[in-house]
Write an enzyme that holds these catalytic residues in place. Structure first.
Site, PDB file in Angstrom:
ATOM      1  N   SER A 158     -19.983 -10.518  20.527  1.00  0.00           N
ATOM      2  CA  SER A 158     -21.252 -10.706  21.234  1.00  0.00           C
ATOM      3  C   SER A 158     -21.278 -11.988  22.062  1.00  0.00           C
ATOM      4  O   SER A 158     -21.818 -12.005  23.175  1.00  0.00           O
ATOM      5  CB  SER A 158     -22.413 -10.698  20.223  1.00  0.00           C
ATOM      6  OG  SER A 158     -22.206 -11.672  19.208  1.00  0.00           O
ATOM      7  N   LYS A 176     -22.463 -20.507  12.895  1.00  0.00           N
ATOM      8  CA  LYS A 176     -21.075 -20.183  12.523  1.00  0.00           C
ATOM      9  C   LYS A 176     -20.308 -21.384  11.957  1.00  0.00           C
ATOM     10  O   LYS A 176     -19.195 -21.229  11.462  1.00  0.00           O
ATOM     11  CB  LYS A 176     -20.311 -19.627  13.731  1.00  0.00           C
ATOM     12  CG  LYS A 176     -20.975 -18.433  14.411  1.00  0.00           C
ATOM     13  CD  LYS A 176     -21.097 -17.249  13.485  1.00  0.00           C
ATOM     14  CE  LYS A 176     -21.511 -15.971  14.205  1.00  0.00           C
ATOM     15  NZ  LYS A 176     -22.858 -16.010  14.793  1.00  0.00           N
ATOM     16  N   GLU A 218      -6.412 -10.318  18.852  1.00  0.00           N
ATOM     17  CA  GLU A 218      -6.931 -11.670  19.101  1.00  0.00           C
ATOM     18  C   GLU A 218      -5.892 -12.723  18.721  1.00  0.00           C
ATOM     19  O   GLU A 218      -5.674 -13.691  19.451  1.00  0.00           O
ATOM     20  CB  GLU A 218      -8.225 -11.888  18.296  1.00  0.00           C
ATOM     21  CG  GLU A 218      -9.411 -11.106  18.829  1.00  0.00           C
ATOM     22  CD  GLU A 218     -10.641 -11.170  17.933  1.00  0.00           C
ATOM     23  OE1 GLU A 218     -11.704 -10.733  18.382  1.00  0.00           O
ATOM     24  OE2 GLU A 218     -10.533 -11.647  16.778  1.00  0.00           O
ATOM     25  N   LYS A 257     -12.033 -14.831  11.683  1.00  0.00           N
ATOM     26  CA  LYS A 257     -12.348 -13.947  12.790  1.00  0.00           C
ATOM     27  C   LYS A 257     -12.050 -12.515  12.363  1.00  0.00           C
ATOM     28  O   LYS A 257     -11.418 -12.294  11.353  1.00  0.00           O
ATOM     29  CB  LYS A 257     -11.507 -14.313  14.024  1.00  0.00           C
ATOM     30  CG  LYS A 257     -11.858 -15.687  14.591  1.00  0.00           C
ATOM     31  CD  LYS A 257     -10.945 -16.130  15.724  1.00  0.00           C
ATOM     32  CE  LYS A 257     -10.720 -15.076  16.776  1.00  0.00           C
ATOM     33  NZ  LYS A 257     -11.985 -14.524  17.327  1.00  0.00           N
TER      34      LYS A 257
END
Length: 219
Positions: free
Chosen positions: A30, A121, A103, A94
């Site tokens: 997001s 976070k 990633e 992650k």
């Protein structure tokens, strides 16, 4: 400022690290979606991007950003991606969006990892967010048993198939005191493709969206 507005601020702030005529590594999620919106404003000033997921590829192509296969690229000056958790040492969890393997590959190629997050976070100790592990499907039960031996509670993520055709096991209830060691341990389990700890290759620059604006952290 809402959480999404903080994500947007961090995403747009990352634009300052994008060099003209470069190929940019782009993550998933997001917060990264806001960065992609920002990147589209300079799509004629860059060569294009390498994407870590099918979702990001679709969004960039829809905005007219050229997307390259990583195998056709020799270097990436920056990789911009979010995190589910990040500590003061720039170690991250992650993979909440199941794109962790790609990633990690793109992050490994990039000279600089720019992590973009909102302030929820940031954590002192990793592990409250469940740690995702990408697993070859036939190894699911075996990997889960090995994770229990390491002190975690493995949960199969129902209905989730990664872009690579594998499954995700989420590991709950681990206080991760030594992220680099645990990353290596889990990656050593037969059947594991990779895990969502980004400690061996952590972030270089952290951009945090806060109610007061974007804070820059380097380690």
């Amino acid at each position: 400022m809402t959480q999404d507005e903080m994500k947007k601020a961090a995403g747009w702030a990352a634009l300052q690290y994008v060099e003209e005529n470069s190929i940019v590594g782009v993550g998933t999620g997001s917060t990264v979606n806001h960065f992609i919106d920002a990147l589209a404003t300079m799509k004629f000033d860059i060569e294009g991007a390498v994407s870590s997921s099918e979702a990001s590829t679709e969004k960039m192509k829809a905005l007219g950003i050229p997307v390259f296969d990583l195998n056709s690229v020799n270097e990436l000056s920056v990789y911009v991606d979010g995190a589910d958790e990040i500590n003061s040492q720039m170690d991250m969890i992650k993979g909440g969006g199941a794109a962790l393997t790609r990633e990690k590959i793109v992050a490994a190629v990039a000279d600089k990892f720019i992590c973009i997050v909102d302030n929820t976070k940031q954590v002192d100790i990793l592990g409250e967010f469940p740690l995702p592990i990408e697993v070859i499907p036939m190894a699911r039960s075996y990997v889960a048993r090995q994770i229990v031996k390491l002190g975690g509670d493995p949960v199969y993520r129902e209905g989730c198939v990664t872009d690579n055709g594998n499954i995700i096991i989420d590991v709950y209830n681990m206080k991760i005191m030594k992220p680099k060691e645990l990353e290596q341990q889990i990656d050593g389990i037969v059947g594991v493709v990779t895990n969502g700890l980004f400690a061996k290759r952590g972030a270089d620059i952290l951009l945090v969206g806060t109610p007061e604006g974007v804070k820059t952290v380097t380690f």
